[in-house]
Write a protein that holds these residues in place. Structure first.
Motif: not given
Ligand code: MN
Ligand code: GLY
Ligand code: MN
Length: 430
Positions: A273-275, A358-360, A381-385, A398-400
């Protein structure tokens, strides 16, 4: 390993799909990672090579997998080599895979001891024309270290110079990019454990706590829930530390009025997980912090909706750049002239948001994926602006982690992790 047993059908299907991509008369070899020494007789904790895990589920050092779909001997179409175990070894080093247990975990019927590898491998190589080597072709790979795989390739090329060589990497990139339902379940578990860690931290944080105490709270919650620990070195960055993108010292005190940017994820069964979450030390955002926070959250929400089949990763990043530019103009951080004069290679928004969106993600936090091909259902994908403002003493990311769907919006594996300002403030003040 602390995780619950995994249904071996996951690994059987993965092998089947890999073998469908192989050339005629070919075999493929996958080596485990090395165990890294730290000095004297100490080692770092073992981490399995993710390709070997993906194709076998074997989570043990000194393991080799050979796939040879057209082997004339049906016993040798899938072969696993594991280090020999016996009662003496079990007493000193703990339980290792027996041949029976290896078959149960992996679904592979033919299991040999590693000491027999050279002999068995010679026999298989005389029946094959092509050998697939597992070179690392990830776009962020670091090449400085010679791996077990590299040593194997050198030795094999010297010993079998008349074979044709092929690459496993393009096949693995294609397969691992699209997650199966069983993989999504494992990733959901990693995200759920991360959620538990975050909620624990919301209860814990107050002025005066240190970044390392927060790190410890996460680790306690992760390991208590069968995680093997952090998916990557966590970032617990209070105040201006958030503006150092790879800050991992985590050794400062958190001060009243500051924000803390936390980029933390649990690993579960080798899935990650990448949060990222950003919270106020004292439980309340200032108006300005809230304004910037909501700008990041807006970009994140709209960007997530763009992750649909057919989208190109590069074009997606241009779109997100446009969204971010609009938010930065509204915040007064950029003006129209900045945008009019911007360079195409380094648009104005990059002053405040200088990394990718984003990255896989999957078995590797920065996972395999074919970035030049359109997105497809099952990509995760992550979404992390983020917006980083050193002159104002804070940075927000913020990253989900989300799963691309055939139709409609992606499914957010972190939908239950609090993110709205009001939710965070409420949880921190009850
Ligand atoms: Mn990430
Ligand atoms: N935590 C690493 C990343 O966000 O990419
Ligand atoms: Mn992250």
């Amino acid at each position: 390993m602390k995780y619950d047993p995994i249904d071996s059908s996951l690994f059987k299907n993965n092998r089947k799909r890999f073998m469908q991509h192989m050339k005629p008369a070919s075999l493929a070899v996958f080596n485990s990672n090395d165990v890294f020494k730290t000095g004297a007789d100490s080692t770092m904790p073992f981490k399995q090579h993710k390709d070997l895990f993906y194709l076998s589920g074997a989570d043990q050092e000194d393991t080799i997998l050979v796939l040879f779909p057209e082997c004339p001997d049906p016993q040798h179409r899938e072969v696993l080599f594991v280090t020999e175990t016996n009662e003496h070894i079990a007493v000193w080093e703990g339980e290792k895979l027996t041949k029976e247990k290896a078959t149960e975990v992996t679904g592979i019927e033919t299991v040999y001891w590693l000491k027999d590898f050279d002999k068995k491998f010679f026999e298989m190589m005389t029946q094959a024309e092509v050998i697939y080597f597992n070179t690392n072709e990830h776009y962020r790979q670091a090449v400085e270290m010679e791996t077990r795989e590299d040593r194997f390739i050198k030795k094999t090329k010297a010993q079998y110079p008349a074979h044709t060589y092929a690459k496993s990497a393009p096949i693995m990139q294609r397969l691992r990019a699209v997650k199966s339902p069983l993989e999504i379940q494992l990733m959901q578990r990693a995200c759920d454990i991360t959620n538990q860690g975050f909620r624990r931290v919301l209860n814990f944080v107050r002025p005066g706590v240190t970044e390392y105490e927060i790190e410890a709270e996460y680790l306690h919650e992760f390991i208590s829930n069968r995680s093997d620990g952090f998916a990557y070195t966590p970032i617990i960055a209070s105040g201006n530390n958030a503006n150092v993108l790879h800050y991992i010292e985590n050794n400062q005190e958190c001060r009243d009025g500051d924000l803390i940017l936390m980029d933390v994820g649990a690993t579960y069964a080798n899935y990650n997980a990448d949060m990222s979450r950003t919270i106020p030390v004292n439980g309340r955002f200032t108006d300005r912090q809230k304004q910037v926070y909501n700008a990041v959250n807006n970009v994140k929400k709209t960007a997530t909706e763009l992750l649909t089949p057919g989208t190109l990763w590069k074009e997606y990043h241009v779109e997100v750049g446009n969204l971010m530019t609009a938010e930065l103009l509204a915040l007064g951080l950029l003006d129209k002239v900045d945008v009019q004069n911007e360079s195409k290679d380094w648009p104005a928004y990059k002053k405040y948001f200088m990394h990718g969106t984003s990255h896989h993600i999957g078995l590797d936090t920065h996972d395999y994926g074919l970035l030049w091909e359109p997105m497809q259902a099952g990509n995760v994908f992550t979404v992390e602006p983020g917006i980083y403002i050193p002159e104002e003493g804070f940075g927000i990311r913020l990253e989900d982690d989300v799963v691309v769907q055939e139709n409609g919006s992606p499914i957010n594996l972190m939908a239950d992790i609090p993110i709205e300002v009001e939710e965070i403030e409420e949880l921190m003040n009850t």
